[in-house]
Design an enzyme around this catalytic site. Structure first.
Site, PDB file in Angstrom:
ATOM      1  N   ASP A  18       0.862  -1.178   0.000  1.00 15.79           N
ATOM      2  CA  ASP A  18       0.000   0.000   0.000  1.00 15.79           C
ATOM      3  C   ASP A  18       0.897   1.226   0.000  1.00 15.79           C
ATOM      4  O   ASP A  18       2.098   1.137   0.278  1.00 15.79           O
ATOM      5  CB  ASP A  18      -0.904  -0.003   1.246  1.00 15.79           C
ATOM      6  N   SER A  19       0.292   2.387  -0.239  1.00 14.78           N
ATOM      7  CA  SER A  19       1.048   3.632  -0.187  1.00 14.78           C
ATOM      8  C   SER A  19       1.480   3.959   1.245  1.00 14.78           C
ATOM      9  O   SER A  19       2.313   4.828   1.438  1.00 14.78           O
ATOM     10  CB  SER A  19       0.177   4.757  -0.736  1.00 14.78           C
ATOM     11  N   TYR A  50      -0.394   8.428  -2.457  1.00 15.43           N
ATOM     12  CA  TYR A  50      -0.395   8.131  -3.895  1.00 15.43           C
ATOM     13  C   TYR A  50      -1.587   8.822  -4.563  1.00 15.43           C
ATOM     14  O   TYR A  50      -1.559   9.097  -5.749  1.00 15.43           O
ATOM     15  CB  TYR A  50      -0.543   6.620  -4.126  1.00 15.43           C
ATOM     16  N   GLY A  51      -2.621   9.056  -3.770  1.00 14.65           N
ATOM     17  CA  GLY A  51      -3.902   9.534  -4.308  1.00 14.65           C
ATOM     18  C   GLY A  51      -3.861  10.883  -4.990  1.00 14.65           C
ATOM     19  O   GLY A  51      -4.755  11.241  -5.741  1.00 14.65           O
ATOM     20  N   CYS A  81      -3.720  -0.780  -2.063  1.00 12.12           N
ATOM     21  CA  CYS A  81      -4.001   0.628  -2.346  1.00 12.12           C
ATOM     22  C   CYS A  81      -4.955   0.740  -3.542  1.00 12.12           C
ATOM     23  O   CYS A  81      -4.681   0.218  -4.620  1.00 12.12           O
ATOM     24  CB  CYS A  81      -2.684   1.334  -2.653  1.00 12.12           C
ATOM     25  N   ASN A  82      -6.064   1.425  -3.347  1.00 11.18           N
ATOM     26  CA  ASN A  82      -7.040   1.584  -4.424  1.00 11.18           C
ATOM     27  C   ASN A  82      -6.472   2.410  -5.578  1.00 11.18           C
ATOM     28  O   ASN A  82      -6.763   2.144  -6.740  1.00 11.18           O
ATOM     29  CB  ASN A  82      -8.306   2.274  -3.911  1.00 11.18           C
ATOM     30  N   THR A  83      -5.685   3.430  -5.236  1.00 13.43           N
ATOM     31  CA  THR A  83      -5.120   4.273  -6.285  1.00 13.43           C
ATOM     32  C   THR A  83      -4.183   3.444  -7.168  1.00 13.43           C
ATOM     33  O   THR A  83      -4.271   3.474  -8.397  1.00 13.43           O
ATOM     34  CB  THR A  83      -4.357   5.470  -5.661  1.00 13.43           C
ATOM     35  N   GLU A 160      -6.375   9.130   9.508  1.00 12.18           N
ATOM     36  CA  GLU A 160      -5.043   9.023  10.122  1.00 12.18           C
ATOM     37  C   GLU A 160      -4.973   9.780  11.445  1.00 12.18           C
ATOM     38  O   GLU A 160      -4.268   9.378  12.362  1.00 12.18           O
ATOM     39  CB  GLU A 160      -3.973   9.521   9.148  1.00 12.18           C
ATOM     40  N   CYS A 192     -11.204   3.250  -1.063  1.00 13.60           N
ATOM     41  CA  CYS A 192      -9.942   3.770  -0.525  1.00 13.60           C
ATOM     42  C   CYS A 192      -9.654   3.024   0.770  1.00 13.60           C
ATOM     43  O   CYS A 192     -10.579   2.752   1.552  1.00 13.60           O
ATOM     44  CB  CYS A 192     -10.059   5.271  -0.260  1.00 13.60           C
ATOM     45  N   THR A 193      -8.389   2.721   0.980  1.00 13.94           N
ATOM     46  CA  THR A 193      -7.991   1.943   2.162  1.00 13.94           C
ATOM     47  C   THR A 193      -8.454   2.563   3.477  1.00 13.94           C
ATOM     48  O   THR A 193      -8.704   1.849   4.439  1.00 13.94           O
ATOM     49  CB  THR A 193      -6.457   1.849   2.209  1.00 13.94           C
ATOM     50  N   HIS A 194      -8.531   3.893   3.509  1.00 10.62           N
ATOM     51  CA  HIS A 194      -8.823   4.579   4.774  1.00 10.62           C
ATOM     52  C   HIS A 194     -10.309   4.640   5.118  1.00 10.62           C
ATOM     53  O   HIS A 194     -10.680   4.882   6.255  1.00 10.62           O
ATOM     54  CB  HIS A 194      -8.300   6.012   4.713  1.00 10.62           C
TER      55      HIS A 194
HETATM   56  N1  DGL Z   1      -4.006   3.969  -0.052  1.00 15.73           N
HETATM   57  C1  DGL Z   1      -4.648   5.017  -0.799  1.00 15.73           C
HETATM   58  C2  DGL Z   1      -5.852   4.433  -1.550  1.00 15.73           C
HETATM   59  O1  DGL Z   1      -6.446   3.443  -1.160  1.00 15.73           O
HETATM   60  C3  DGL Z   1      -5.067   6.157   0.094  1.00 15.73           C
HETATM   61  C4  DGL Z   1      -3.915   6.978   0.596  1.00 15.73           C
HETATM   62  C5  DGL Z   1      -3.116   7.607  -0.504  1.00 15.73           C
HETATM   63  O2  DGL Z   1      -3.596   8.557  -1.162  1.00 15.73           O
HETATM   64  O3  DGL Z   1      -2.008   7.135  -0.739  1.00 15.73           O
HETATM   65  O4  DGL Z   1      -6.222   4.976  -2.567  1.00 15.73           O
END
Ligand code: DGL
Length: 274
Positions: A18-19, A50-51, A81-83, A160, A192-194
């Site tokens: 993940d990012s 990463y987003g 990571c979704n991005t 976070e 998104c992971t969060h």
């Molecule tokens: N992990 C990223 C996602 O799921 C969220 C955090 C980021 O922007 O890196 O898209």
């Protein structure tokens, strides 16, 4: 030599990247569904987020994460990571024969299966939403599903900082989600992971009638299916070992990580990706 490797392939760990720390929500879903699997988690915390980055940069970073996990001899790679899942997975799949899966396809399939009125919402980072990847994937499965997207960038920082169910979180969610709610969607992907961390507040704002799809949970189910199909499930009796690598130790790292994972985190090392 080759036979021996193949014979023991199922004993290898699953790699997850993940990012940063957010992907621990996906790791958590994997731990629950596959308790006997050894898992190596890599969080590219030095280069988070990463987003907000360009597609090219996210692809480049993702390739480095993949190579790190391959050097640990993983049997499968999960892009939490979704991005990165939205823009990089096809490139990663070209580099290795090890199965690489992202959260995009399992999340999309679950949403298409769930919707009754063929109106699906997707929320994610700007990178995920701008890529159009969820929309395209949903249309690959079923062209008649209408997809409504909304980037909710501030959710990442709220999760976070632990501001998950206060007034600020609620106001932010109201602001982001009112339009998408008005479209009459009956299903929404937490892309998104969060976002699973903010589920309670999101639920409060959108009401009880909309199905929420946690792409991490759906991905864990898919990982189990793939491993079992390839006879790669770890048959060991002991609980799986979980190792963590990060590219930087941010402030409050342990606190944030525990919030995302739901338990204390041990075995963290610094990773050098290049
Ligand atoms: N992990 C990223 C996602 O799921 C969220 C955090 C980021 O922007 O890196 O898209």
């Amino acid at each position: 030599m080759h036979t021996l490797q193949t014979k023991n392939l199922h004993k290898r760990p699953i790699g997850v990247f993940d990012s940063g720390i957010g992907g621990l929500t996906v790791a958590r879903a994997l731990y629950e569904l596959l308790p006997n699997e050894d898992i190596i988690y890599l969080g590219d915390s030095a280069r988070l987020p990463y987003g907000t980055k360009s597609k090219e940069t996210v692809i480049l970073y993702s390739i480095e994460c993949l190579k790190f996990l391959l050097s640990k001899k993983v049997k499968m790679v999960v892009v939490a990571c979704n991005t990165a899942s939205s823009v990089a997975v096809p490139f990663l799949q070209k580099i290795t024969k090890v199965p690489v899966i992202g959260v995009l396809i399992p999340g999309s399939e679950a949403a298409v299966n769930k919707t009754k009125n063929n109106k699906v919402g997707i929320i994610g980072t700007r990178g995920t939403v701008n890529s159009g990847a969820y929309k395209n994937q949903i249309h690959r499965i079923n062209k008649s599903v209408k997809v409504y997207s909304q980037a909710c960038s501030l959710f990442v920082q709220l999760a976070e900082d632990g501001w998950t169910d206060n007034k600020i979180a609620e106001l932010t969610a109201k602001e982001y989600l009112s339009d998408i709610k008005q479209e009459g969607i009956d299903t929404m992907i937490l892309g998104c992971t969060h976002y699973p961390i903010l589920k309670k507040t999101i639920r409060k704002v959108i009401g009880n009638k909309i199905n929420l799809i946690d792409s991490g949970e759906e991905t864990a189910k898919e990982v189990k299916l793939i491993l079992s199909g390839k006879k790669l499930l770890n048959t060991q009796k002991r609980k799986g070992e979980h190792k963590y690598f990060v590219t930087d130790f941010p402030n409050n790292f342990h606190q944030i990580a525990e919030r995302f994972l739901g338990t204390k985190i041990k075995n963290i090392k610094l990773a050098k990706l290049h």
